[in-house]
Design a protein around this motif. Sequence first.
Motif, mmCIF file in Angstrom:
data_model
loop_
_atom_site.group_PDB
_atom_site.id
_atom_site.type_symbol
_atom_site.label_atom_id
_atom_site.label_comp_id
_atom_site.label_asym_id
_atom_site.label_seq_id
_atom_site.Cartn_x
_atom_site.Cartn_y
_atom_site.Cartn_z
ATOM 1 N N ASN A 96 0.824 -1.211 0.000
ATOM 2 C CA ASN A 96 0.000 0.000 0.000
ATOM 3 C C ASN A 96 0.855 1.258 0.000
ATOM 4 O OD1 ASN A 96 -2.680 -1.033 -0.181
ATOM 5 N ND2 ASN A 96 -2.473 -1.780 1.905
ATOM 6 N N GLY A 113 -2.292 -8.214 -5.189
ATOM 7 C CA GLY A 113 -3.329 -9.172 -5.573
ATOM 8 C C GLY A 113 -2.998 -10.579 -5.095
ATOM 9 N N TYR A 116 -3.653 -10.799 -1.449
ATOM 10 C CA TYR A 116 -5.087 -10.958 -1.173
ATOM 11 C C TYR A 116 -5.529 -12.408 -1.385
ATOM 12 C CZ TYR A 116 -6.269 -6.041 -0.459
ATOM 13 O OH TYR A 116 -6.379 -4.770 0.054
ATOM 14 N N LYS A 121 -9.021 -13.486 -0.109
ATOM 15 C CA LYS A 121 -9.848 -12.368 -0.568
ATOM 16 C C LYS A 121 -9.705 -12.231 -2.088
ATOM 17 C CE LYS A 121 -9.502 -9.942 3.810
ATOM 18 N NZ LYS A 121 -8.976 -8.775 4.513
ATOM 19 N N GLU A 124 -10.805 -8.985 -4.004
ATOM 20 C CA GLU A 124 -9.852 -7.863 -3.961
ATOM 21 C C GLU A 124 -8.759 -8.054 -5.013
ATOM 22 O OE1 GLU A 124 -10.248 -5.042 -2.179
ATOM 23 O OE2 GLU A 124 -12.147 -5.921 -1.535
ATOM 24 N N LYS A 127 -10.095 -7.087 -8.380
ATOM 25 C CA LYS A 127 -10.128 -5.626 -8.562
ATOM 26 C C LYS A 127 -8.762 -5.118 -9.016
ATOM 27 C CE LYS A 127 -13.627 -4.803 -4.990
ATOM 28 N NZ LYS A 127 -13.836 -4.231 -3.628
#
Length: 158
Positions: A96, A113, A116, A121, A124, A127
């Motif tokens: 991040n 990714g 995640y 996840k 996510e 996305k």
Amino acid sequence: MRFISRVCRFAAPVLFAVVATLAVAAGDISSSSPSVAERLTDARKAIDKGNWRDASYTLSVAVREEPNNADVHNLLGYYNRKKPEPDLAKAFEHYNTALKLNPKHKGAHEYLGEAYLMDKKPLEAEKLLVALEKICGNKTCEEYQDLAAAILKHRTIK
């Protein structure tokens, strides 16, 4: 006039020596230490060899030298995700940070990714795959392909 001539002959070499010494002290010594790009290369090699201690040390020096370098934070995220005892919280933190520093950092999108997926996840991760397609301008860039393959593998394992 002779006095000034003698002083100049004596002072010039001394002045040169003082200036040279100051130049070395001011920064020429640092030219012998690796650049952050070289440190990242060394850290990647250490990670590839499973030499986690060297990778950790090299990355800690790199982030101290350039705390606002997205590539450093991306590799720190990768290190934290791949080490024998993964630290996903730290990995997410560094990915991040890399994306805050460079919102179009393809590697950070891919690796975030994959993190995640490890964290169960997949939405996510998907996305981030969509974001990578926009950043790359297509579906053929390496980071898009790698994340797409990881998502597909994750789906088939379920």
